[in-house]
Design a protein around this motif. Structure first.
Motif, PDB file in Angstrom:
ATOM      1  N   GLU A   1       0.815  -1.221   0.000  1.00 22.59           N
ATOM      2  CA  GLU A   1       0.000   0.000   0.000  1.00 22.59           C
ATOM      3  C   GLU A   1       0.848   1.271   0.000  1.00 22.59           C
ATOM      4  OE1 GLU A   1      -2.623  -0.268   3.373  1.00 22.59           O
ATOM      5  OE2 GLU A   1      -3.474  -2.165   2.659  1.00 22.59           O
ATOM      6  N   GLN A   2       1.893   1.311   0.816  1.00 21.04           N
ATOM      7  CA  GLN A   2       2.653   2.539   1.014  1.00 21.04           C
ATOM      8  C   GLN A   2       3.785   2.764   0.011  1.00 21.04           C
ATOM      9  OE1 GLN A   2       2.043   5.068   3.259  1.00 21.04           O
ATOM     10  NE2 GLN A   2       0.136   3.959   3.509  1.00 21.04           N
ATOM     11  N   THR A   3       4.484   1.709  -0.349  1.00 20.32           N
ATOM     12  CA  THR A   3       5.668   1.884  -1.187  1.00 20.32           C
ATOM     13  C   THR A   3       5.352   2.536  -2.532  1.00 20.32           C
ATOM     14  OG1 THR A   3       6.692   0.022  -0.043  1.00 20.32           O
ATOM     15  CG2 THR A   3       7.724   0.735  -2.088  1.00 20.32           C
ATOM     16  N   PRO A   4       4.278   2.151  -3.219  1.00 23.34           N
ATOM     17  CA  PRO A   4       3.981   2.848  -4.482  1.00 23.34           C
ATOM     18  C   PRO A   4       3.748   4.349  -4.298  1.00 23.34           C
ATOM     19  CG  PRO A   4       2.744   0.801  -4.361  1.00 23.34           C
ATOM     20  CD  PRO A   4       3.376   1.017  -3.007  1.00 23.34           C
ATOM     21  N   ILE A   5       3.172   4.727  -3.169  1.00 23.78           N
ATOM     22  CA  ILE A   5       2.962   6.149  -2.882  1.00 23.78           C
ATOM     23  C   ILE A   5       4.309   6.850  -2.741  1.00 23.78           C
ATOM     24  CG2 ILE A   5       2.069   7.801  -1.170  1.00 23.78           C
ATOM     25  CD1 ILE A   5      -0.123   5.620  -0.561  1.00 23.78           C
TER      26      ILE A   5
ATOM     27  N   GLU B   1      14.848   1.897 -12.801  1.00 25.16           N
ATOM     28  CA  GLU B   1      15.215   0.491 -12.667  1.00 25.16           C
ATOM     29  C   GLU B   1      14.680  -0.099 -11.359  1.00 25.16           C
ATOM     30  OE1 GLU B   1      19.141  -2.388 -12.585  1.00 25.16           O
ATOM     31  OE2 GLU B   1      19.326  -0.380 -13.408  1.00 25.16           O
ATOM     32  N   ILE B   2      14.852   0.640 -10.278  1.00 22.65           N
ATOM     33  CA  ILE B   2      14.345   0.184  -8.980  1.00 22.65           C
ATOM     34  C   ILE B   2      12.822   0.072  -9.019  1.00 22.65           C
ATOM     35  CG2 ILE B   2      14.109   0.755  -6.528  1.00 22.65           C
ATOM     36  CD1 ILE B   2      16.823   2.252  -6.800  1.00 22.65           C
ATOM     37  N   ASN B   3      12.178   1.067  -9.595  1.00 23.96           N
ATOM     38  CA  ASN B   3      10.722   1.091  -9.659  1.00 23.96           C
ATOM     39  C   ASN B   3      10.189  -0.111 -10.439  1.00 23.96           C
ATOM     40  OD1 ASN B   3       8.218   2.307  -9.040  1.00 23.96           O
ATOM     41  ND2 ASN B   3       8.151   3.281 -11.043  1.00 23.96           N
TER      42      ASN B   3
ATOM     43  N   LYS C   1      13.778   7.354   3.184  1.00 23.48           N
ATOM     44  CA  LYS C   1      12.556   6.791   3.766  1.00 23.48           C
ATOM     45  C   LYS C   1      12.239   5.410   3.171  1.00 23.48           C
ATOM     46  CE  LYS C   1       7.925   8.564   4.669  1.00 23.48           C
ATOM     47  NZ  LYS C   1       7.021   9.671   4.358  1.00 23.48           N
ATOM     48  N   ILE C   2      12.553   5.208   1.902  1.00 21.97           N
ATOM     49  CA  ILE C   2      12.219   3.972   1.204  1.00 21.97           C
ATOM     50  C   ILE C   2      13.191   2.837   1.530  1.00 21.97           C
ATOM     51  CG2 ILE C   2      12.088   2.920  -1.099  1.00 21.97           C
ATOM     52  CD1 ILE C   2      11.014   5.659  -2.102  1.00 21.97           C
TER      53      ILE C   2
END
Length: 122
Positions: free
Chosen positions: A33-37, A99-101, A60-61
């Protein structure tokens, strides 16, 4: 990193959860839920060349990536954070972020499968 498969490694999460399946499921839900935000916010900061926000969001990520065993991605995120803070190699930040995304999309899929497996054991 260039991979089409990402094996989710929940060993670290399992360790901190003390084997609690419910806790692991909750953490998976939070990650999905949070990581895409956070990634959306980070992408926007990079597009705006707001390097302070980029560094802060990358910072933060990082721990969330460690939770799912994505240590290589966590290290790449550390480089983004460092480069943004020091204002060095900022021209590489967007490509690294993309790339990470892309890999995180595979992580979301892997986590959804892992969650289903965990739910079947409850």
């Amino acid at each position: 990193m260039k991979t089409k498969i990402f094996d989710v490694n929940l060993a670290y999460l399992n360790d901190i959860a003390g084997g609690s399946t419910e806790f692991i499921i909750d953490m998976i839900d939070i990650f999905i839920e949070q990581t895409p935000i956070y990634f959306t916010q980070l992408g926007e900061a990079i597009q705006q060349k707001d390097w302070k926000a980029t560094a802060d969001l990358a910072h933060k990520i990082k721990p969330t990536l460690a939770f799912v065993g994505a240590d290589e991605l966590k290290d790449m995120m550390s480089v983004i954070e460092s480069n943004a803070r020091k204002l060095i190699d900022v021209d590489t930040i967007e490509a690294d972020f993309l790339e990470i995304n892309q890999t995180c999309i595979l992580i979301y899929e892997g986590l959804a499968k892992a969650k289903q497996e965990l739910l079947s054991k409850i």
